[in-house]
Motif scaffolding. Structure first.
Motif, PDB file in Angstrom:
ATOM      1  N   VAL A 105       0.839  -1.209   0.000  1.00 36.57           N
ATOM      2  CA  VAL A 105       0.000   0.000   0.000  1.00 36.57           C
ATOM      3  C   VAL A 105       0.873   1.258   0.000  1.00 36.57           C
ATOM      4  O   VAL A 105       0.663   2.196  -0.786  1.00 36.57           O
ATOM      5  CB  VAL A 105      -0.948   0.003   1.227  1.00 36.57           C
ATOM      6  CG1 VAL A 105      -1.587   1.359   1.428  1.00 36.57           C
ATOM      7  CG2 VAL A 105      -2.028  -1.054   1.075  1.00 36.57           C
ATOM      8  N   THR A 106       1.888   1.286   0.881  1.00 40.12           N
ATOM      9  CA  THR A 106       2.773   2.450   0.977  1.00 40.12           C
ATOM     10  C   THR A 106       3.556   2.638  -0.318  1.00 40.12           C
ATOM     11  O   THR A 106       3.707   3.764  -0.813  1.00 40.12           O
ATOM     12  CB  THR A 106       3.742   2.285   2.163  1.00 40.12           C
ATOM     13  OG1 THR A 106       2.986   2.029   3.348  1.00 40.12           O
ATOM     14  CG2 THR A 106       4.585   3.525   2.378  1.00 40.12           C
ATOM     15  N   ALA A 107       4.070   1.525  -0.878  1.00 43.73           N
ATOM     16  CA  ALA A 107       4.865   1.614  -2.113  1.00 43.73           C
ATOM     17  C   ALA A 107       4.015   2.055  -3.305  1.00 43.73           C
ATOM     18  O   ALA A 107       4.498   2.780  -4.175  1.00 43.73           O
ATOM     19  CB  ALA A 107       5.536   0.269  -2.401  1.00 43.73           C
ATOM     20  N   ILE A 108       2.738   1.642  -3.336  1.00 41.81           N
ATOM     21  CA  ILE A 108       1.838   2.104  -4.408  1.00 41.81           C
ATOM     22  C   ILE A 108       1.730   3.629  -4.358  1.00 41.81           C
ATOM     23  O   ILE A 108       1.867   4.317  -5.377  1.00 41.81           O
ATOM     24  CB  ILE A 108       0.444   1.451  -4.284  1.00 41.81           C
ATOM     25  CG1 ILE A 108       0.507  -0.019  -4.702  1.00 41.81           C
ATOM     26  CG2 ILE A 108      -0.599   2.197  -5.132  1.00 41.81           C
ATOM     27  CD1 ILE A 108      -0.748  -0.815  -4.382  1.00 41.81           C
ATOM     28  N   ALA A 109       1.506   4.160  -3.146  1.00 39.52           N
ATOM     29  CA  ALA A 109       1.418   5.617  -2.982  1.00 39.52           C
ATOM     30  C   ALA A 109       2.711   6.289  -3.422  1.00 39.52           C
ATOM     31  O   ALA A 109       2.696   7.336  -4.080  1.00 39.52           O
ATOM     32  CB  ALA A 109       1.113   5.958  -1.522  1.00 39.52           C
ATOM     33  N   ASP A 110       3.860   5.672  -3.078  1.00 41.71           N
ATOM     34  CA  ASP A 110       5.160   6.262  -3.443  1.00 41.71           C
ATOM     35  C   ASP A 110       5.404   6.236  -4.947  1.00 41.71           C
ATOM     36  O   ASP A 110       5.944   7.194  -5.510  1.00 41.71           O
ATOM     37  CB  ASP A 110       6.295   5.518  -2.725  1.00 41.71           C
ATOM     38  CG  ASP A 110       6.405   5.924  -1.263  1.00 41.71           C
ATOM     39  OD1 ASP A 110       6.315   7.132  -0.981  1.00 41.71           O
ATOM     40  OD2 ASP A 110       6.554   5.043  -0.408  1.00 41.71           O
ATOM     41  N   ILE A 212      -1.935  12.397  11.229  1.00 36.67           N
ATOM     42  CA  ILE A 212      -1.035  12.465  10.073  1.00 36.67           C
ATOM     43  C   ILE A 212       0.392  12.124  10.482  1.00 36.67           C
ATOM     44  O   ILE A 212       1.122  11.457   9.748  1.00 36.67           O
ATOM     45  CB  ILE A 212      -1.078  13.875   9.439  1.00 36.67           C
ATOM     46  CG1 ILE A 212      -2.510  14.198   8.994  1.00 36.67           C
ATOM     47  CG2 ILE A 212      -0.133  13.960   8.249  1.00 36.67           C
ATOM     48  CD1 ILE A 212      -2.744  15.632   8.673  1.00 36.67           C
ATOM     49  N   ALA A 213       0.781  12.552  11.686  1.00 37.63           N
ATOM     50  CA  ALA A 213       2.167  12.374  12.125  1.00 37.63           C
ATOM     51  C   ALA A 213       2.540  10.899  12.273  1.00 37.63           C
ATOM     52  O   ALA A 213       3.681  10.518  12.005  1.00 37.63           O
ATOM     53  CB  ALA A 213       2.401  13.111  13.440  1.00 37.63           C
ATOM     54  N   VAL A 214       1.592  10.051  12.667  1.00 39.39           N
ATOM     55  CA  VAL A 214       1.900   8.614  12.818  1.00 39.39           C
ATOM     56  C   VAL A 214       2.384   8.042  11.496  1.00 39.39           C
ATOM     57  O   VAL A 214       3.346   7.265  11.442  1.00 39.39           O
ATOM     58  CB  VAL A 214       0.667   7.826  13.336  1.00 39.39           C
ATOM     59  CG1 VAL A 214       0.851   6.329  13.153  1.00 39.39           C
ATOM     60  CG2 VAL A 214       0.446   8.115  14.811  1.00 39.39           C
ATOM     61  N   PHE A 215       1.742   8.443  10.383  1.00 36.87           N
ATOM     62  CA  PHE A 215       2.134   7.896   9.081  1.00 36.87           C
ATOM     63  C   PHE A 215       3.558   8.298   8.708  1.00 36.87           C
ATOM     64  O   PHE A 215       4.250   7.563   8.005  1.00 36.87           O
ATOM     65  CB  PHE A 215       1.158   8.329   7.977  1.00 36.87           C
ATOM     66  CG  PHE A 215       1.480   7.723   6.641  1.00 36.87           C
ATOM     67  CD1 PHE A 215       1.260   6.362   6.412  1.00 36.87           C
ATOM     68  CD2 PHE A 215       2.034   8.479   5.631  1.00 36.87           C
ATOM     69  CE1 PHE A 215       1.579   5.780   5.189  1.00 36.87           C
ATOM     70  CE2 PHE A 215       2.360   7.906   4.403  1.00 36.87           C
ATOM     71  CZ  PHE A 215       2.125   6.557   4.187  1.00 36.87           C
ATOM     72  N   ALA A 216       4.024   9.463   9.192  1.00 36.39           N
ATOM     73  CA  ALA A 216       5.387   9.913   8.883  1.00 36.39           C
ATOM     74  C   ALA A 216       6.437   8.961   9.450  1.00 36.39           C
ATOM     75  O   ALA A 216       7.570   8.937   8.990  1.00 36.39           O
ATOM     76  CB  ALA A 216       5.606  11.328   9.418  1.00 36.39           C
ATOM     77  N   PHE A 217       6.065   8.166  10.468  1.00 34.68           N
ATOM     78  CA  PHE A 217       7.030   7.280  11.127  1.00 34.68           C
ATOM     79  C   PHE A 217       7.001   5.845  10.601  1.00 34.68           C
ATOM     80  O   PHE A 217       7.805   5.029  11.040  1.00 34.68           O
ATOM     81  CB  PHE A 217       6.759   7.239  12.643  1.00 34.68           C
ATOM     82  CG  PHE A 217       7.257   8.448  13.373  1.00 34.68           C
ATOM     83  CD1 PHE A 217       8.547   8.506  13.858  1.00 34.68           C
ATOM     84  CD2 PHE A 217       6.427   9.548  13.584  1.00 34.68           C
ATOM     85  CE1 PHE A 217       9.008   9.626  14.546  1.00 34.68           C
ATOM     86  CE2 PHE A 217       6.873  10.669  14.268  1.00 34.68           C
ATOM     87  CZ  PHE A 217       8.179  10.703  14.747  1.00 34.68           C
ATOM     88  N   VAL A 218       6.077   5.525   9.681  1.00 35.38           N
ATOM     89  CA  VAL A 218       6.022   4.136   9.210  1.00 35.38           C
ATOM     90  C   VAL A 218       7.335   3.806   8.507  1.00 35.38           C
ATOM     91  O   VAL A 218       7.896   4.626   7.786  1.00 35.38           O
ATOM     92  CB  VAL A 218       4.811   3.859   8.282  1.00 35.38           C
ATOM     93  CG1 VAL A 218       3.503   4.163   8.978  1.00 35.38           C
ATOM     94  CG2 VAL A 218       4.912   4.625   6.974  1.00 35.38           C
ATOM     95  N   GLY A 219       7.841   2.620   8.778  1.00 32.75           N
ATOM     96  CA  GLY A 219       9.136   2.220   8.225  1.00 32.75           C
ATOM     97  C   GLY A 219      10.245   2.265   9.255  1.00 32.75           C
ATOM     98  O   GLY A 219      11.348   1.792   9.011  1.00 32.75           O
ATOM     99  N   ILE A 220       9.943   2.822  10.439  1.00 36.42           N
ATOM    100  CA  ILE A 220      10.966   2.919  11.480  1.00 36.42           C
ATOM    101  C   ILE A 220      11.405   1.525  11.937  1.00 36.42           C
ATOM    102  O   ILE A 220      12.529   1.327  12.402  1.00 36.42           O
ATOM    103  CB  ILE A 220      10.439   3.777  12.664  1.00 36.42           C
ATOM    104  CG1 ILE A 220      11.603   4.297  13.511  1.00 36.42           C
ATOM    105  CG2 ILE A 220       9.421   3.018  13.501  1.00 36.42           C
ATOM    106  CD1 ILE A 220      11.197   5.352  14.526  1.00 36.42           C
ATOM    107  N   LEU A 370      -5.127   3.896   6.243  1.00 34.30           N
ATOM    108  CA  LEU A 370      -5.199   2.435   6.319  1.00 34.30           C
ATOM    109  C   LEU A 370      -3.823   1.862   6.641  1.00 34.30           C
ATOM    110  O   LEU A 370      -3.687   0.980   7.507  1.00 34.30           O
ATOM    111  CB  LEU A 370      -5.719   1.870   4.991  1.00 34.30           C
ATOM    112  CG  LEU A 370      -5.858   0.345   4.904  1.00 34.30           C
ATOM    113  CD1 LEU A 370      -6.852  -0.170   5.935  1.00 34.30           C
ATOM    114  CD2 LEU A 370      -6.287  -0.074   3.500  1.00 34.30           C
ATOM    115  N   ALA A 371      -2.787   2.386   5.967  1.00 32.52           N
ATOM    116  CA  ALA A 371      -1.423   1.910   6.227  1.00 32.52           C
ATOM    117  C   ALA A 371      -1.020   2.184   7.669  1.00 32.52           C
ATOM    118  O   ALA A 371      -0.422   1.330   8.335  1.00 32.52           O
ATOM    119  CB  ALA A 371      -0.438   2.583   5.266  1.00 32.52           C
ATOM    120  N   ALA A 372      -1.357   3.373   8.193  1.00 32.88           N
ATOM    121  CA  ALA A 372      -1.006   3.723   9.579  1.00 32.88           C
ATOM    122  C   ALA A 372      -1.683   2.769  10.569  1.00 32.88           C
ATOM    123  O   ALA A 372      -1.053   2.303  11.525  1.00 32.88           O
ATOM    124  CB  ALA A 372      -1.407   5.169   9.879  1.00 32.88           C
TER     125      ALA A 372
END
Length: 463
Positions: A105-110, A212-220, A370-372
C-alpha cells in the motif's frame, strides 16, 4: 562441463553497520516530513513538536522491545519468527501478511508520487512511464544482491539527511541575522509561542496532529526485517536502534522548529512543502527543483524499502508454512527473487488501479490512514510478543545484554497509546472511513488462515 554454483539455502549477512545505520535513518524520515509537515503545522501549530516527540518516544520503546527479541535468538530473521514462536502460528501469519500489505500500500502511494514528481521536469511525459521505470530499476538492483539494496538505501538516506541539515543550518542562519520576510515578519524563536501560544488550536488541534504524524514514522521498524542479513547483529542492531531518539530530535523537531521560527505557523500553507518555502525565502532560486529532487529520492527510498521488506516477509511466511513454499527459495545471489517478482507485480497492478480512481487526494488519505492503522497493528504484535517472551523465557531476558528499558510496563503504556491514536482516527470523516475499512483486511486474513489450516509446527525456531 563446469558445475553450476550451488543455490544458497539461507540469507547472507551482507549489510554492514554503515548500511544498517542509514537504513534506520531512511526508515525514520518519510516523505511525509517533506510534504506532510505543512498540513500538520496548520492543524496543531507549534504543539506539533510535542506530537512528533511523543510518537517518536513510543516507537523507540517498540524498537527496543524488537531489538531484545531479535538478539535473544539469532535464528529469528524478522518479527514474523518471534511472533510465531512466542504468540503462535496465527500471530506470524497475521503479522507477516499485514506487514507485506502495509508496504505494498505504501509503495503504491510512493510510485504514484514518483510519477507526479517526474512531471515537474517532464510535464508532457505519460505518468505510467516513470512509475514503471522506477519499479524496474529497483527490482533489477534488488535481484542482484542485498548489498546493492544497502548501497541504494545508503545514498537515498544521505540525500535526505543533507537536505534536512541544510534546512536547519540555513534556518538558524536566518534567525541569527534577524531575517525579515516579505510580509514583514521577523525570524525569531518567539514565533513558537507569540501567535496564540504553544497550543493555538487547543487540545483538538493537538490531537488532530497525531493522525497524520503517525504515518510519517512508518518504516521505522525496517531494521527488524534486515536482522538475518546484518553483519555482526549483536553490535550493529543496538547501534541502529539506540540512535533513533537523536534522529527524531534532529530530523523532525529541529527541522520543524526552524520552519516555524522563520515563518509564523499561521502563514505555513497546508498544501505546500514548507521546506521549499523556506529555501525560497532564503533566496535560493533552485529551491523548488532541489526539494523536488529530494522528495523524489525520498519516495524512491520508501519504494526500495517496500520492495526489500515485502520480499523478506514472503520468505519468512513461506518458511513458516504461511505462504507458498516457492517464496522460500533463494536465487544464486541469496535473495528471495520469487518474492521480489511477486511484490513488484502487485505493486504495478496496484499503481494502475490508483490511476482510475477519480479523486486521488481522497484515495491517498484513505490509503495512508489504512497503512497507519495496519502498521500500528504490527507494532502492537511486537509488544505482545515481548510480553509473552518475558513470561515464557525469563532466563533469556536475564542473560540479555540489550534489555528493553521499562520492560512489560512500558509495553502496556505503548499499547494504550496506540489504542488512543485509533480513537483519534474516529474524529475526522476521511480517517474514519479508512478505519472502518481496515477490519475487511483482517476478515480476509482470518478466512485465509483457516483455509490454509494450522501449519505453524513447520518452524523449529526457538523450539
Amino acid at each position: 562441463m563446469t558445475a553450476l554454483p550451488q543455490q544458497p539455502d539461507h540469507l547472507q549477512r551482507s549489510l554492514s553497520n554503515r548500511h544498517l545505520q542509514l537504513i534506520a535513518i531512511g526508515g525514520a524520515i518519510g516523505t511525509g516530513l517533506f510534504m506532510g509537515s505543512g498540513k500538520t503545522i496548520s492543524l496543531a501549530g507549534p504543539s506539533i513538536l510535542l506530537v512528533y516527540l511523543i510518537i517518536g518516544i513510543m516507537l523507540f520503546f517498540v524498537m527496543r522491545a524488537m531489538g531484545e527479541l531479535l538478539l535473544s535468538n539469532l535464528e529469528y530473521k524478522s518479527f514474523i519468527d518471534f511472533s510465531t514462536d512466542l504468540l503462535g502460528p496465527w500471530a506470524g501469519f497475521f503479522c507477516g501478511w499485514t506487514y507485506w500489505f502495509c508496504w505494498i500500500v505504501t509503495a503504491i502511494a510512493d510510485v504514484i508520487a514518483i510519477a507526479s514528481y517526474a512531471q515537474f521536469w517532464f510535464p508532457g511525459l505519460a505518468p505510467w512511464i516513470p512509475a514503471l521505470f522506477c519499479v524496474l530499476i529497483l527490482l533489477t538492483l534488488n535481484l542482484t544482491a542485498v548489498k546493492l539494496f544497502g548501497e541504494m538505501e545508503f545514498w537515498f538516506a544521505l540525500i535526505k539527511i543533507v537536505a534536512i541539515v541544510a534546512l536547519i543550518v540555513v534556518g538558524f542562519g536566518m534567525i541569527a541575522w534577524g531575517f525579515h520576510s516579505p510580509s514583514g515578519h521577523k525570524a525569531s524563536l518567539a514565533n513558537l509561542w507569540n501567535d496564540g501560544g504553544f497550543f493555538p488550536k487547543g487540545l483538538g488541534g493537538f490531537f488532530a496532529g497525531f493522525q497524520i504524524a503517525v504515518f510519517a514514522f512508518v518504516g521505522i521498524e525496517l531494521v527488524g526485517t534486515t536482522a538475518a542479513e546484518t553483519a555482526d547483529p549483536e553490535r550493529n542492531l543496538p547501534k541502529a536502534i539506540n540512535s533513533i531518539p537523536a534522529r527524531i530530535i534532529l530530523f523532525y523537531v529541529l527541522a520543524l522548529v526552524v520552519i516555524m521560527t522563520v515563518t509564523p505557523w499561521r502563514l505555513v500553507e497546508a498544501d505546500k512543502s514548507p521546506f521549499v518555502e523556506l529555501f525560497v525565502l532564503a533566496g535560493i532560486p533552485a529551491a523548488a527543483s532541489l526539494i523536488n529532487f529530494v522528495v523524489l529520492t525520498s519516495a524512491m527510498s520508501s519504494s526500495n524499502s517496500g520492495i526489500f521488506s515485502t520480499s523478506r516477509m514472503l520468505y519468512g511466511l513461506a518458511q513458516e508454512g504461511h505462504a507458498p513454499s516457492g517464496f522460500s527459495r533463494l536465487s544464486r545471489a541469496a535473495v528471495p527473487s520469487r518474492g521480489l517478482l511477486f511484490s513488484c507485480g502487485c505493486l504495478l497492478v496496484g499503481a494502475t488501479m490508483v490511476y482510475v480512481i477519480p479523486n486521488l487526494v481522497t484515495a491517498f488519505t484513505l490509503v495512508t490512514t489504512l497503512a497507519a492503522v495496519l502498521f500500528m497493528f504490527v507494532w502492537s504484535l511486537i509488544l505482545c510478543a515481548y510480553i509473552a517472551y518475558r513470561r515464557k523465557r525469563p532466563q533469556l531476558h536475564a542473560a540479555s545484554n540489550y534489555k528493553m528499558p521499562g520492560g512489560v510496563a512500558m509495553c502496556v503504556v505503548c499499547l494504550i497509546f496506540f489504542a488512543f491514536v485509533i480513537v483519534l482516527l474516529t474524529l475526522q470523516p476521511d480517517t474514519l472511513k479508512a478505519l472502518l475499512a481496515s477490519p475487511v483486511w483482517f476478515v480476509l486474513l482470518g478466512i485465509g488462515y483457516f483455509w490454509k489450516g494450522r501449519h505453524g509446527g513447520k518452524s523449529a525456531i526457538g523450539r
